[in-house]
Scaffold this motif. Sequence first.
Motif, mmCIF file in Angstrom:
data_model
loop_
_atom_site.group_PDB
_atom_site.id
_atom_site.type_symbol
_atom_site.label_atom_id
_atom_site.label_comp_id
_atom_site.label_asym_id
_atom_site.label_seq_id
_atom_site.Cartn_x
_atom_site.Cartn_y
_atom_site.Cartn_z
ATOM 1 N N VAL A 69 44.980 49.168 40.775
ATOM 2 C CA VAL A 69 46.403 49.919 41.557
ATOM 3 C C VAL A 69 46.188 51.322 41.464
ATOM 4 N N ASP A 70 45.904 51.635 40.395
ATOM 5 C CA ASP A 70 45.794 53.349 40.100
ATOM 6 C C ASP A 70 44.833 53.809 41.184
ATOM 7 N N SER A 71 43.619 53.392 41.196
ATOM 8 C CA SER A 71 42.441 53.833 42.075
ATOM 9 C C SER A 71 42.806 53.822 43.540
ATOM 10 N N PHE A 72 43.688 52.703 43.935
ATOM 11 C CA PHE A 72 44.134 52.572 45.191
ATOM 12 C C PHE A 72 45.160 53.584 45.603
ATOM 13 N N MET A 73 46.108 53.994 44.787
ATOM 14 C CA MET A 73 46.881 54.884 44.985
ATOM 15 C C MET A 73 46.312 56.178 45.266
ATOM 16 N N GLN A 74 45.369 56.492 44.231
ATOM 17 C CA GLN A 74 44.585 57.867 44.458
ATOM 18 C C GLN A 74 43.902 57.826 45.910
ATOM 19 N N LEU A 105 55.312 51.890 40.918
ATOM 20 C CA LEU A 105 56.004 52.974 40.365
ATOM 21 C C LEU A 105 56.658 52.355 39.001
ATOM 22 N N LYS A 106 56.806 51.073 39.056
ATOM 23 C CA LYS A 106 57.213 50.263 37.838
ATOM 24 C C LYS A 106 56.525 49.685 36.964
ATOM 25 N N THR A 154 48.716 55.023 36.235
ATOM 26 C CA THR A 154 49.182 54.229 37.219
ATOM 27 C C THR A 154 50.223 54.826 37.949
ATOM 28 N N VAL A 155 51.306 55.019 37.283
ATOM 29 C CA VAL A 155 52.611 55.566 37.857
ATOM 30 C C VAL A 155 52.537 57.050 38.445
ATOM 31 N N GLY A 167 65.146 55.312 32.129
ATOM 32 C CA GLY A 167 64.783 54.609 31.133
ATOM 33 C C GLY A 167 63.636 53.530 31.333
ATOM 34 N N GLY A 168 63.293 53.269 32.759
ATOM 35 C CA GLY A 168 62.364 52.172 32.899
ATOM 36 C C GLY A 168 60.982 52.785 32.774
ATOM 37 N N ALA A 169 60.711 54.001 32.637
ATOM 38 C CA ALA A 169 59.509 54.809 32.585
ATOM 39 C C ALA A 169 59.381 55.729 31.482
ATOM 40 N N SER A 170 58.036 55.885 31.053
ATOM 41 C CA SER A 170 57.820 56.832 29.744
ATOM 42 C C SER A 170 58.327 58.265 30.033
ATOM 43 N N ARG A 171 58.880 58.841 29.029
ATOM 44 C CA ARG A 171 59.306 60.038 29.305
ATOM 45 C C ARG A 171 58.423 61.163 29.544
#
Length: 941
Positions: A768-773, A804-805, A811-812, A853-857
């Motif tokens: 997913v990470d590579s696909f988004m890139q 995004l989730k 990945t995000v 709050g769903g993702a890392s700060r």
Amino acid sequence: VPTALHQLYYDPNIENKNLAQKWLMQAQVSPQAWQFCWALLSPDKVPEIQYFGASALHTKISRYWSDIPTDQYESLKSQLFSQIACFSSGSKMVLTRLCVALASLALNTMPEAWPGAVAEMVRVFQEEGGGVDGRARCLALLELLTVLPEEFQTSRLPQYRKGQVRGALGREWGSVCPLLQQLLRRADSPGAVKARVLRCLSSWVLLDVPLNESEGLVHDCFSALSDPELFDTAVEAIVNAISQPDSQRYVNTLLKLVPRVLALQDQLREAVQNGDMETCHGICRIAVTLGENHSRTLLEQVDHWQSFLALVNMIMFCTGIPGHYPVNETTSSLTLTFWYTLQDEIMSFESDKQAVYLQVYRPVYFQLVDVLLHKAQFPSDHEYASWSSDEKEQFRIYRVDISDTLMYVYEMLGAELLSNLYDKLGRLLTNTEQPTSWQHTEALLYGFQSIAETIDVNYSDVIPGLIGLIPRISINNVQLADTVMFTIGALAEWLADHPVMLSSVLPLVLQALGNPDLSVSSVSTLKKICRECKYDLPPYATNIVAVSQEVLIKQIHKTSQCMWLMQALGFLLSALPVEDILRNLHSLITPYIQQLEKLADETPNPSNKLAIIHILGLLSNLFTTLDISKQDDESADGSAPPVKATPPPPGPNPVVVVLQQVFALIQKVLSKWLNDSQVVEAVCAIFEKSVKTLLHDFAPMVSQLSEMLGQMYSTIPQASALDLTRQMVHIFASETDHFPPIKALFELVTSVTLSVFQQGPRDHPDIVDSFMQLQAQALKRKPDLFLSESLDVKAVFHCGILSLKFPEAPTVKSTCLFFTELLPHCSDVPPLARVVQEDGKLLVQAVLEGIGGGASRSLMDQFAEVLFSLNKHCFSLLAVWLKEALQPPGFPSSRITTEQKDNFSQQILRERVNKRRVKDMVKEFTLLCRGLHGTEYAAEY
């Protein structure tokens, strides 16, 4: 509470412990805590339970002060005083927590509600009574006075209150100082009381109390250094007092301290003789702290120059303290930063003043070089063999620190330093009278290498002599051989300008390649020479290739050194005529190709997998540096490349020729190993490295590689294939000739990845990470790819929203990048405009969910970029989407009011220019959503 505490301390079951801990944390902050705290402190409870009661009190006072009604301050204060009196002869850990609770109360009430707090504490504890003996009361008072400034340092007071309270505490020092002095000077004060007085002083000086006001106490600390029981605490107190930033204002006080420090030299020498490392360490810390923090001030007191020079010489003694670091001494390493500081101060004076100081201090720094090189010497072989691997590693790091110091000192001493080292080395190597130890030779060479590694020595007239001396060194030991290698490596740039000297050092390097013990130093030196001197190496190329082949076949080096060696050969071959490159490549690669053919026929198993990855790695590394274009060879000042530069020869690039020859074999290997991500990664790496180096010269391979990648990815999708596709899109998507195969490949991997998303992408965050890139790269280089009928733009957009989730931060990040590349194209790529109009609200919801709050700060900056981009490119739509998305109560967090949501919305919509401001708004909002606003977490953020 007692049951939960019993579980926490004594229950062997970890789950019960965790549950108990969670419950107790909640209990501490509950309104009932006020009642049970005092009950838990009753004398019939065990210390663990009493400790929890005291901690809960501190938590309530420090974090929930606003819950306490003003009329209860007095009773709370007197209860704490009486509890402290009770526990002054009880459990030490409970006493400390109670003192911290009272300290917190004092910080919240001074100076208005409790003026003269410290004076009152002193008075209360000096009164007789309560059946508690005087010594216990005195120790309890000192504990209270010690934790008060400590609690201030960690308190959560708002900024304006911090200033008020710091001022109030500063005024209270007048009540503390005489008490401490009296206790320290009384002959009948017990050792424990004096030690606590010193700790208390340490704590107060961190508040920047004026040094001239604590001068008498600091002198008392020096007197305490003769008492072994008090030595460590006295050192801490002195070091803290003289390293406070404010202390440099008190020049007279500092001048009076210099003789006190110098007077410690007898105690220091005695400690050295007795092997007392702790005392050496402590005295050295005091001398270095005074020198390091106040060198400017003390240098400027010209009338006292001799006493400061004496202090510098005392620190020099500490630098050269006898014995080998870290086995016989650990003091010398403390002094190194002092020499940086002193040099910086001297060099910062204007030139007339500087000249005067240099007259005094240049000789000192030449002496320092001798001392450092002496300390950098290896011990005898016998002694070194007895060291543990940890001691050897500490010694290695210590030598790196010495090397950095020498490099810095060079800026002050200049070329004379190199001449000085060269003369010493020359005398050492030509002296036939006395046999020299290898350690001595090695240290001098190490000094040379330290300087030559980072400083341009091209103008130095001693380097030719040094290179002439190197072959005279009788190398009978690994450490010396390593340093000789690294020294040659450090001179690679010099050799490029003086190629005639290559013939005297290259044979040494090639000989060392055959010794496994010199693997790292010989291979890295050859690589440097091949990189810097490639245009002067053709006469030696046959020999270098032959020796390299031999060591590769004999498997002398570990994997990473084999890879470096291939990179070295890539540099070397780059400068040869094409037919020579092809001939050398043929002889170099053929044995590996034959081996690979054999491996390709075998049934896959772990050992042949390693062999395949090794061979593919060798090819990748060779192709990383084999570059026949002359693009890298501009001289450092950006002027034209060397005269030897010629236009690239006609015909295919040698790397492409080789790749085409082995392409079928690589496909065969792949077909057997498609399931194995490491082998697929190794195959992709060969092409990725080649594409990066060759750029447009890679063109002849584009269509067959695109086809292979497509087949590979359709069978088993893997991230490395997407990364290679991204490289290809980056370089070839804008070229008309190559657009069709790249377009076909891009559409194929996109549709395959969409089906991965349908089957559940959670197990493949890397894909997913590579696909988004890849999608982001395509949007950046060739947005036309998204005009195609065959590309499901809506589905790609939805994949982005899912991504995004993901819990994985990288990945995000890549997904946010995809959206920030996509949104600007709303104006010029209709399919993208349509999908944003239809589904943009889903994007806004996902972003808000992450911020809520769903993702890392750590990802808030990236989310802010997406919001900023939406505001810039879809302003009117964003206003509607934000309103609708923030409508539901409890979204994106139950801690947020409607008013706060509206406020955030308006702020975002107003800011279309300053991205930094949007990032700050998002940070602020995420802290509100997480209930962290105004806490210490927020301060770190």
